[in-house]
Design an enzyme around this catalytic site. Structure first.
Site, PDB file in Angstrom:
ATOM      1  N   ASP A   1       0.875  -1.179   0.000  1.00 26.51           N
ATOM      2  CA  ASP A   1       0.000   0.000   0.000  1.00 26.51           C
ATOM      3  C   ASP A   1       0.914   1.231   0.000  1.00 26.51           C
ATOM      4  O   ASP A   1       2.142   1.115  -0.162  1.00 26.51           O
ATOM      5  CB  ASP A   1      -0.998  -0.044   1.171  1.00 26.51           C
ATOM      6  CG  ASP A   1      -0.347   0.140   2.533  1.00 26.51           C
ATOM      7  OD1 ASP A   1       0.914   0.226   2.598  1.00 26.51           O
ATOM      8  OD2 ASP A   1      -1.067   0.202   3.540  1.00 26.51           O
TER       9      ASP A   1
ATOM     10  N   CYS B   1       3.063  -3.333   4.001  1.00 30.84           N
ATOM     11  CA  CYS B   1       2.244  -2.178   4.388  1.00 30.84           C
ATOM     12  C   CYS B   1       2.960  -1.509   5.567  1.00 30.84           C
ATOM     13  O   CYS B   1       4.150  -1.756   5.776  1.00 30.84           O
ATOM     14  CB  CYS B   1       0.799  -2.579   4.707  1.00 30.84           C
ATOM     15  SG  CYS B   1       0.575  -3.694   6.109  1.00 30.84           S
ATOM     16  N   GLY B   2       2.256  -0.677   6.307  1.00 30.61           N
ATOM     17  CA  GLY B   2       2.924   0.041   7.387  1.00 30.61           C
ATOM     18  C   GLY B   2       3.496  -0.908   8.428  1.00 30.61           C
ATOM     19  O   GLY B   2       4.678  -0.840   8.777  1.00 30.61           O
TER      20      GLY B   2
ATOM     21  N   GLY C   1       2.691  -4.442   8.249  1.00 31.79           N
ATOM     22  CA  GLY C   1       2.641  -5.805   7.710  1.00 31.79           C
ATOM     23  C   GLY C   1       1.462  -6.586   8.260  1.00 31.79           C
ATOM     24  O   GLY C   1       1.129  -7.670   7.744  1.00 31.79           O
ATOM     25  N   ILE C   2       0.817  -6.046   9.269  1.00 34.53           N
ATOM     26  CA  ILE C   2      -0.255  -6.795   9.934  1.00 34.53           C
ATOM     27  C   ILE C   2      -1.509  -6.866   9.070  1.00 34.53           C
ATOM     28  O   ILE C   2      -2.087  -7.949   8.872  1.00 34.53           O
ATOM     29  CB  ILE C   2      -0.584  -6.181  11.311  1.00 34.53           C
ATOM     30  CG1 ILE C   2       0.627  -6.287  12.244  1.00 34.53           C
ATOM     31  CG2 ILE C   2      -1.790  -6.875  11.927  1.00 34.53           C
ATOM     32  CD1 ILE C   2       0.472  -5.518  13.552  1.00 34.53           C
TER      33      ILE C   2
ATOM     34  N   MET D   1      -1.822  -6.564   5.892  1.00 35.60           N
ATOM     35  CA  MET D   1      -1.562  -7.418   4.729  1.00 35.60           C
ATOM     36  C   MET D   1      -1.639  -8.898   5.120  1.00 35.60           C
ATOM     37  O   MET D   1      -2.203  -9.718   4.380  1.00 35.60           O
ATOM     38  CB  MET D   1      -0.177  -7.116   4.148  1.00 35.60           C
ATOM     39  CG  MET D   1      -0.089  -5.815   3.376  1.00 35.60           C
ATOM     40  SD  MET D   1      -1.042  -5.884   1.845  1.00 35.60           S
ATOM     41  CE  MET D   1      -0.349  -4.463   0.966  1.00 35.60           C
TER      42      MET D   1
ATOM     43  N   ARG E   1       7.806 -34.349   8.689  1.00 32.73           N
ATOM     44  CA  ARG E   1       6.734 -34.231   9.684  1.00 32.73           C
ATOM     45  C   ARG E   1       5.992 -32.900   9.555  1.00 32.73           C
ATOM     46  O   ARG E   1       4.833 -32.788   9.956  1.00 32.73           O
ATOM     47  CB  ARG E   1       7.295 -34.390  11.096  1.00 32.73           C
ATOM     48  CG  ARG E   1       8.188 -33.268  11.575  1.00 32.73           C
ATOM     49  CD  ARG E   1       8.811 -33.588  12.931  1.00 32.73           C
ATOM     50  NE  ARG E   1       9.500 -32.461  13.530  1.00 32.73           N
ATOM     51  CZ  ARG E   1      10.729 -32.063  13.191  1.00 32.73           C
ATOM     52  NH1 ARG E   1      11.394 -32.698  12.245  1.00 32.73           N
ATOM     53  NH2 ARG E   1      11.291 -31.028  13.794  1.00 32.73           N
TER      54      ARG E   1
HETATM   55  C1  RB5 Z   1      -1.906   2.609   6.443  1.00 31.58           C
HETATM   56  O1  RB5 Z   1      -1.896   3.831   7.114  1.00 31.58           O
HETATM   57  C2  RB5 Z   1      -1.729   1.473   7.420  1.00 31.58           C
HETATM   58  O2  RB5 Z   1      -2.891   1.298   8.176  1.00 31.58           O
HETATM   59  C3  RB5 Z   1      -1.368   0.197   6.697  1.00 31.58           C
HETATM   60  O3  RB5 Z   1      -0.221   0.408   5.946  1.00 31.58           O
HETATM   61  C4  RB5 Z   1      -1.052  -1.030   7.543  1.00 31.58           C
HETATM   62  O4  RB5 Z   1      -0.114  -0.728   8.519  1.00 31.58           O
HETATM   63  C5  RB5 Z   1      -2.192  -1.773   8.056  1.00 31.58           C
HETATM   64  O5  RB5 Z   1      -2.015  -2.847   8.674  1.00 31.58           O
END
Ligand code: RB5
Length: 146
Positions: free
Chosen positions: A8, A64-65, A67-68, A70, A131
């Site tokens: 993003d 993204c900022g 990664g969470i 995404m 495994r």
């Molecule tokens: C964008 O401001 C931010 O919310 C996005 O990059 C990301 O961190 C979301 O998880």
């Protein structure tokens, strides 16, 4: 093998660095956006994840900022095992043990040097199988319960 990559707006500059690395390594890649303008991370996560899911053996990278967002979005796509990585051990073992096919990173939480190192580890580490294959199969079974 192709690398599907996306970001993003928060991850755009880091994505360009990763793409430069992919080019230096002569790896085929598909840039699923964004172009640096404001973008909703679930849209990009879906594009990358659907590309990876449709081409077994391919890998994805999402930035993204944090990664969470995404990683949450990518893991909603059938066949995707997305791992949020911020250290080398996790990047290595999520390939060895989880057969992760998408790695997510935070552009606001990781410096450039570490992020590029994680990409190299993720791309260069094979799934160990054995495994661990049975456990990955169990994850696939969970998906079928949706
Ligand atoms: C964008 O401001 C931010 O919310 C996005 O990059 C990301 O961190 C979301 O998880």
């Amino acid at each position: 093998m192709k690398i599907w990559i996306g970001c993003d707006h928060a991850g755009y500059d880091r994505k360009l660095e990763v793409i430069q690395l992919l080019q230096e390594r002569n790896l085929a890649y598909e840039d699923c956006g964004c172009d640096g303008s404001r973008a909703d991370y679930p849209v990009i996560a879906q594009k990358v994840s659907e590309g990876v899911a449709a081409h077994p053996g391919d890998l994805g990278i999402l930035i993204c900022g944090t990664g969470i967002g995404m990683s949450i979005a990518a893991n909603k796509i059938y066949g995707i095992r997305a791992a949020l990585c911020a250290d080398a051990f996790s990047a290595k073992y999520t390939r060895l043990h989880n057969d992760a096919n998408v790695m997510c990173m935070g552009a606001r939480t990781l410096g450039s040097g570490l992020a590029l190192e994680l990409v190299e580890i993720f791309l260069d580490t094979p799934f160990e199988g054995g495994r661990h294959a049975a456990r990955v199969d169990m994850i696939s079974e969970l998906e079928k319960k949706d």
